[in-house]
Enzyme design. Structure first.
Site: not given
Ligand code: NAD
Length: 487
Positions: A182, A257, A291, A390
């Protein structure tokens, strides 16, 4: 620049090797964050679509065509997929730019090549993934096998949509699993585009399925589906915690991650020219939506003024604006919601006592694009929320330190542990500090490098597990121990 509608981007779900509408017929509006305008509707997958996709992945797992295919043959198909992504680099970079607002030159020079590198690296693994023989007591032959886990649910964020998808798909497929992925609702296009490349590469129907949709709906359905064996997730720490709690019910395997607030450290004895030059890219690259961004800059007191000046110059030099303009270094933030979040964090910082050395106010576009300039905060300390939480935007906090012990304590005084960078010419100090910092990756006299062969992941609340390298493929396997009596 090719107009968006000439790209013929697939906007339907990709299930069992075919594009299809959501069962509900629903679509969501996909916004170009650089203009605020709609790019059109994208299929809004829900629980029923996840059910269909998981069923297809299960059939493809159980029929054994993928998992038991000769390892050389699986390598060949995965290499073909990498070649196809490379051949489609321009289209994919254009789609990534329209979807994320990031500079096109970066999408083309970084996102796509890193995706290809990751696919190629893991394409080579099917012939190398092996178990071991174990020197057990008694008259037995005992060995381990690395078997695929089964159906993997993969959920990725919006900051490097294709690259994050490649980091998830490549090791899972190399190990013989099947997948339902997804993409983030803000950036579904490059994942959906991959569907046709899967077919062209010869990946059997059902082995890879893409379901676009929202986290609380399609995402939630994926993480609760009883026939999904593992969830691999990249995103925010809060969602990661929710996934881990939810997975506990069925003991699904989980790898995460998550977020970061990485310390970037400059000692006074560093090669200051290189160190000062690295400050800007470490935090402002990709609009700070990285990130591992070096968002907390710790500098030794004697060079504090010099570092502030260098950060200010970097911030002011980076041109903000149209992602398709060659001179642009900082594009649009991914969405109106994220833009508001970054604005609020800078306001919060000021209310906590921070001073603004550069940037600090959103660019007024009258809703036609979500641009925030590189921003430098001084007069901050490690206890302020703006330094602890963050932001995921182009906002740097600079903090002076006076001793190595104090520096290490401050660098580690965070819930996160994803990355860190440090600059010094003293080799002993470099490694002492690198070992003392609780983070999954530490850069010495460098910052922000990634390679498919080097493990990547977080300590503490930055995640569980390591992607990339051998660790990355082992995360998609179960070890099975086989005992045979020799008597
Ligand atoms: P998010 O957690 O809101 O969303 C990420 C994904 O999770 C999206 O596809 C979203 O639709 C899905 N999601 C949200 N709620 C869900 C649920 N209840 N069940 C299943 N899936 C769900 O994160 P974001 O704000 O969109 O992304 C930014 C974050 O990602 C930052 O905190 C960043 O640090 C992190 N990030 C980490 C890495 C890494 O490798 N460590 C890399 C990139 C981004």
């Amino acid at each position: 620049m090719t107009p968006f509608n000439e790209l013929n981007a697939p906007r339907q779900l990709f299930i069992n090797g075919e594009y299809c509408d959501a069962a509900s017929g629903k679509q969501f509006d996909n916004i170009n964050p650089a203009t605020g305008a709609s790019l059109g509707g994208v299929a809004e997958g829900g629980a029923e679509d996840i059910g269909r996709a998981v069923a297809a992945a299960r059939r493809a797992m159980d029929d054994g065509k993928w998992a038991t295919m000769g390892s050389h043959q699986r390598e060949g198909i995965l290499h073909k997929l990498a070649d196809l992504v490379e051949q489609n680099a321009k289209n994919l970079a254009l789609l990534e730019t329209y979807d994320t607002g990031k500079p096109y030159r970066d999408a083309l020079a970084v996102d796509i090549p890193l995706s290809v590198q990751t696919l190629r690296y893991y394409a080579g693994w099917p012939t190398k993934l092996r178990g071991e023989t174990n020197p057990v007591a008694g008259n037995f032959l005992t060995y381990t096998r690395r078997e695929p886990i089964g159906v993997i649910g993969q959920i990725v964020p919006w900051n490097f949509p294709l690259f994050m998808a490649a980091m998830k798909l490549a090791p899972a497929l190399a190990a013989g699993n099947t997948v339902v992925l997804k993409p983030a609702e803000q950036t579904p296009l490059t994942a959906l585009y991959l569907g046709q490349l899967m077919n062209e590469a010869g990946i059997p129907p059902g082995v890879v399925n893409f379901v676009s949709g929202f986290g609380g709906d399609a995402g939630q359905a994926l993480i609760t589906h009883p026939d999904v064996d593992k969830i691999a997730f990249t995103g925010s720490t809060g969602t990661g915690q929710h996934i881990m709690r939810t997975a506990a019910d069925s003991l699904k395997r989980v790898s995460l991650e998550l977020g970061g607030k990485s310390p970037h450290i400059i000692f006074a004895d560093a090669d200051l020219k290189s160190a000062m030059r690295a400050i800007g890219a470490a935090i402002f690259y990709n609009q700070g939506e990285v990130c591992i961004a070096g968002s907390r800059l710790f500098v030794e007191e004697s060079i504090y003024d010099q570092a502030v000046e260098a950060a200010k110059t970097a911030a002011e030099k980076m041109r903000v604006g149209d992602p398709f303009d060659e001179k642009t270094r900082v594009g649009a933030l991914v969405s109106a919601e994220h833009f508001d979040r970054v604005c609020k964090y800078v306001e919060l910082g000021v209310s906590e006592g921070a001073e603004i050395a550069a940037g600090g106010a959103p660019i007024d576009t009258d809703g036609k694009g979500f641009f925030y300039p590189p921003t430098v905060l001084t007069g901050v300390n490690n206890q302020m929320r703006v330094v602890r939480e963050e932001i995921f935007g182009p906002v740097l906090s600079i903090i002076p330190f006076s001793s190595q012990e104090e520096l290490i304590a401050q660098a580690n005084d965070t819930q996160y542990g994803l990355a860190a960078g440090l600059w010094t010419r003293d080799v002993g100090k470099a490694h002492t500090v690198a070992h003392a910092i609780k983070a999954g990756t530490v850069y010495i006299n460098a910052y922000g490098l990634l390679d498919a062969s080097a493990p990547f992941g977080g300590f503490k609340m930055s995640g569980i597990g390591r992607e990339n390298g051998e660790d990355g493929i082992k995360m998609y396997t179960e070890a099975k121990t086989v005992w045979t009596s020799l008597s």
